[in-house]
Write a protein that holds these residues in place. Structure first.
Motif, PDB file in Angstrom:
ATOM      1  N   ASP A 133      52.949  22.495  34.075  1.00  7.56           N
ATOM      2  CA  ASP A 133      53.167  23.762  34.763  1.00  7.56           C
ATOM      3  C   ASP A 133      52.698  24.958  33.940  1.00  7.56           C
ATOM      4  O   ASP A 133      52.942  26.108  34.323  1.00  7.56           O
ATOM      5  N   SER A 134      52.046  24.735  32.824  1.00 14.03           N
ATOM      6  CA  SER A 134      51.603  25.837  31.962  1.00 14.03           C
ATOM      7  C   SER A 134      50.454  26.579  32.628  1.00 14.03           C
ATOM      8  O   SER A 134      49.762  26.068  33.518  1.00 14.03           O
ATOM      9  N   LEU A 135      50.246  27.801  32.181  1.00 11.84           N
ATOM     10  CA  LEU A 135      49.153  28.628  32.698  1.00 11.84           C
ATOM     11  C   LEU A 135      47.804  27.963  32.418  1.00 11.84           C
ATOM     12  O   LEU A 135      46.923  27.958  33.284  1.00 11.84           O
ATOM     13  N   ALA A 136      47.643  27.362  31.258  1.00 15.38           N
ATOM     14  CA  ALA A 136      46.390  26.684  30.921  1.00 15.38           C
ATOM     15  C   ALA A 136      46.142  25.502  31.860  1.00 15.38           C
ATOM     16  O   ALA A 136      45.019  25.289  32.330  1.00 15.38           O
ATOM     17  N   ALA A 137      47.192  24.741  32.171  1.00 13.73           N
ATOM     18  CA  ALA A 137      47.052  23.572  33.047  1.00 13.73           C
ATOM     19  C   ALA A 137      46.694  23.985  34.468  1.00 13.73           C
ATOM     20  O   ALA A 137      45.822  23.379  35.091  1.00 13.73           O
ATOM     21  N   ILE A 138      47.368  25.023  34.981  1.00 12.77           N
ATOM     22  CA  ILE A 138      47.087  25.453  36.358  1.00 12.77           C
ATOM     23  C   ILE A 138      45.714  26.119  36.446  1.00 12.77           C
ATOM     24  O   ILE A 138      45.020  25.979  37.449  1.00 12.77           O
ATOM     25  N   THR A 139      45.285  26.800  35.386  1.00 17.15           N
ATOM     26  CA  THR A 139      43.956  27.407  35.361  1.00 17.15           C
ATOM     27  C   THR A 139      42.882  26.314  35.363  1.00 17.15           C
ATOM     28  O   THR A 139      41.876  26.412  36.077  1.00 17.15           O
ATOM     29  N   GLU A 140      43.113  25.256  34.580  1.00 16.24           N
ATOM     30  CA  GLU A 140      42.162  24.134  34.550  1.00 16.24           C
ATOM     31  C   GLU A 140      42.126  23.434  35.908  1.00 16.24           C
ATOM     32  O   GLU A 140      41.064  23.058  36.400  1.00 16.24           O
ATOM     33  N   LEU A 141      43.277  23.267  36.533  1.00 18.48           N
ATOM     34  CA  LEU A 141      43.336  22.645  37.854  1.00 18.48           C
ATOM     35  C   LEU A 141      42.614  23.503  38.889  1.00 18.48           C
ATOM     36  O   LEU A 141      41.886  22.994  39.740  1.00 18.48           O
ATOM     37  N   GLN A 142      42.778  24.827  38.801  1.00 20.63           N
ATOM     38  CA  GLN A 142      42.092  25.727  39.721  1.00 20.63           C
ATOM     39  C   GLN A 142      40.569  25.616  39.556  1.00 20.63           C
ATOM     40  O   GLN A 142      39.834  25.653  40.527  1.00 20.63           O
ATOM     41  N   THR A 143      40.112  25.448  38.311  1.00 19.61           N
ATOM     42  CA  THR A 143      38.679  25.259  38.055  1.00 19.61           C
ATOM     43  C   THR A 143      38.185  23.982  38.726  1.00 19.61           C
ATOM     44  O   THR A 143      37.114  23.969  39.336  1.00 19.61           O
ATOM     45  N   ARG A 144      38.973  22.908  38.651  1.00 18.33           N
ATOM     46  CA  ARG A 144      38.604  21.646  39.297  1.00 18.33           C
ATOM     47  C   ARG A 144      38.601  21.776  40.819  1.00 18.33           C
ATOM     48  O   ARG A 144      37.732  21.216  41.494  1.00 18.33           O
ATOM     49  N   VAL A 145      39.567  22.532  41.358  1.00 13.25           N
ATOM     50  CA  VAL A 145      39.620  22.756  42.798  1.00 13.25           C
ATOM     51  C   VAL A 145      38.370  23.513  43.253  1.00 13.25           C
ATOM     52  O   VAL A 145      37.737  23.155  44.260  1.00 13.25           O
ATOM     53  N   SER A 146      37.991  24.541  42.501  1.00 15.16           N
ATOM     54  CA  SER A 146      36.792  25.317  42.852  1.00 15.16           C
ATOM     55  C   SER A 146      35.537  24.455  42.809  1.00 15.16           C
ATOM     56  O   SER A 146      34.676  24.537  43.687  1.00 15.16           O
ATOM     57  N   ALA A 147      35.422  23.621  41.777  1.00 16.50           N
ATOM     58  CA  ALA A 147      34.256  22.747  41.650  1.00 16.50           C
ATOM     59  C   ALA A 147      34.199  21.748  42.803  1.00 16.50           C
ATOM     60  O   ALA A 147      33.121  21.483  43.366  1.00 16.50           O
ATOM     61  N   ALA A 148      35.344  21.201  43.177  1.00 15.95           N
ATOM     62  CA  ALA A 148      35.390  20.259  44.301  1.00 15.95           C
ATOM     63  C   ALA A 148      35.019  20.955  45.603  1.00 15.95           C
ATOM     64  O   ALA A 148      34.315  20.384  46.449  1.00 15.95           O
ATOM     65  N   GLY A 149      35.471  22.184  45.765  1.00 12.37           N
ATOM     66  CA  GLY A 149      35.113  22.955  46.955  1.00 12.37           C
ATOM     67  C   GLY A 149      33.618  23.216  47.041  1.00 12.37           C
ATOM     68  O   GLY A 149      33.022  23.144  48.113  1.00 12.37           O
ATOM     69  N   GLU A 150      33.011  23.513  45.889  1.00 11.01           N
ATOM     70  CA  GLU A 150      31.559  23.722  45.866  1.00 11.01           C
ATOM     71  C   GLU A 150      30.824  22.430  46.213  1.00 11.01           C
ATOM     72  O   GLU A 150      29.840  22.451  46.966  1.00 11.01           O
ATOM     73  N   ARG A 151      31.283  21.303  45.663  1.00  9.94           N
ATOM     74  CA  ARG A 151      30.651  20.017  45.991  1.00  9.94           C
ATOM     75  C   ARG A 151      30.773  19.724  47.481  1.00  9.94           C
ATOM     76  O   ARG A 151      29.815  19.264  48.120  1.00  9.94           O
ATOM     77  N   GLU A 152      31.948  20.007  48.046  1.00  7.91           N
ATOM     78  CA  GLU A 152      32.156  19.786  49.473  1.00  7.91           C
ATOM     79  C   GLU A 152      31.218  20.670  50.295  1.00  7.91           C
ATOM     80  O   GLU A 152      30.621  20.231  51.274  1.00  7.91           O
ATOM     81  N   PHE A 153      31.082  21.928  49.888  1.00  2.61           N
ATOM     82  CA  PHE A 153      30.212  22.871  50.582  1.00  2.61           C
ATOM     83  C   PHE A 153      28.762  22.379  50.579  1.00  2.61           C
ATOM     84  O   PHE A 153      28.092  22.355  51.608  1.00  2.61           O
ATOM     85  N   HIS A 154      28.288  21.942  49.407  1.00  6.99           N
ATOM     86  CA  HIS A 154      26.907  21.464  49.306  1.00  6.99           C
ATOM     87  C   HIS A 154      26.711  20.167  50.098  1.00  6.99           C
ATOM     88  O   HIS A 154      25.669  19.976  50.732  1.00  6.99           O
ATOM     89  N   ALA A 155      27.709  19.296  50.072  1.00 10.98           N
ATOM     90  CA  ALA A 155      27.616  18.058  50.838  1.00 10.98           C
ATOM     91  C   ALA A 155      27.585  18.346  52.337  1.00 10.98           C
ATOM     92  O   ALA A 155      26.831  17.715  53.085  1.00 10.98           O
ATOM     93  N   ALA A 156      28.386  19.295  52.777  1.00 11.51           N
ATOM     94  CA  ALA A 156      28.397  19.663  54.200  1.00 11.51           C
ATOM     95  C   ALA A 156      27.052  20.247  54.611  1.00 11.51           C
ATOM     96  O   ALA A 156      26.540  19.941  55.699  1.00 11.51           O
ATOM     97  N   ASN A 157      26.467  21.077  53.749  1.00  7.61           N
ATOM     98  CA  ASN A 157      25.147  21.636  54.053  1.00  7.61           C
ATOM     99  C   ASN A 157      24.086  20.553  54.085  1.00  7.61           C
ATOM    100  O   ASN A 157      23.200  20.561  54.949  1.00  7.61           O
ATOM    101  N   SER A 158      24.158  19.616  53.157  1.00  6.84           N
ATOM    102  CA  SER A 158      23.205  18.502  53.134  1.00  6.84           C
ATOM    103  C   SER A 158      23.355  17.645  54.381  1.00  6.84           C
ATOM    104  O   SER A 158      22.365  17.222  54.979  1.00  6.84           O
ATOM    105  N   TYR A 159      24.596  17.381  54.772  1.00  7.90           N
ATOM    106  CA  TYR A 159      24.846  16.604  55.980  1.00  7.90           C
ATOM    107  C   TYR A 159      24.281  17.319  57.201  1.00  7.90           C
ATOM    108  O   TYR A 159      23.619  16.702  58.043  1.00  7.90           O
ATOM    109  N   ALA A 160      24.524  18.623  57.312  1.00  6.95           N
ATOM    110  CA  ALA A 160      24.029  19.379  58.463  1.00  6.95           C
ATOM    111  C   ALA A 160      22.498  19.362  58.506  1.00  6.95           C
ATOM    112  O   ALA A 160      21.902  19.215  59.578  1.00  6.95           O
ATOM    113  N   ALA A 161      21.863  19.499  57.351  1.00  3.89           N
ATOM    114  CA  ALA A 161      20.393  19.474  57.302  1.00  3.89           C
ATOM    115  C   ALA A 161      19.870  18.096  57.693  1.00  3.89           C
ATOM    116  O   ALA A 161      18.904  17.986  58.452  1.00  3.89           O
ATOM    117  N   ALA A 162      20.511  17.042  57.202  1.00  5.40           N
ATOM    118  CA  ALA A 162      20.093  15.686  57.548  1.00  5.40           C
ATOM    119  C   ALA A 162      20.286  15.426  59.038  1.00  5.40           C
ATOM    120  O   ALA A 162      19.436  14.807  59.692  1.00  5.40           O
TER     121      ALA A 162
END
Length: 124
Positions: free
Chosen positions: A37-66
């Motif tokens: 529950d530390s600030l460092a842990a939640i900040t790191e988790l937020q970074t992972r959430v953002s990265a996963a969201g970006e991967r999802e966004f790019h995958a959705a765009n790739s799927y739509a193009a395909a």
């Protein structure tokens, strides 16, 4: 914890979570007993959430193009097949075995149109 971890959280819940993390950064002396529950842990988790969201966004765009490419090619193929059917009809005739081999009905297999009588349904 949500009842079903496979369902997306509503946008307002996600925004409230982000607001909470932002507010937590301003709290001086925050020292949780659980290190997760530390600030460092939640900040790191937020970074992972953002990265996963970006991967999802790019995958959705790739799927739509395909999908767009597939639809375009399917339509092009359909036009070619229609043209081929017309060419076979023109070359061999509407009543040929070649027309039937393409899955089309021969002209002789079609039912003759029935005459519509204006007195039908009168009971007279």
């Amino acid at each position: 914890m949500p009842n079903n971890a496979n369902r997306r959280l509503p946008a307002h819940v996600l925004q409230a979570d982000l607001d909470c993390i932002t507010a937590l950064k301003a709290i001086e002396g925050y020292a949780p007993s659980n290190p997760a529950d530390s600030l460092a842990a939640i900040t790191e988790l937020q970074t992972r959430v953002s990265a996963a969201g970006e991967r999802e966004f790019h995958a959705a765009n790739s799927y739509a193009a395909a999908r767009d490419d597939t639809v375009l090619l399917e339509n092009e193929r359909h036009k070619r097949v229609q043209s081929i059917k017309n060419q076979v009809r023109a070359q061999f005739g509407n009543d040929s075995n070649q027309v039937a081999s393409l899955g089309l009905k021969k002209a002789s297999e079609r039912k003759a149109p029935k005459r519509q009588n204006g007195t039908e349904g009168n009971g007279a």
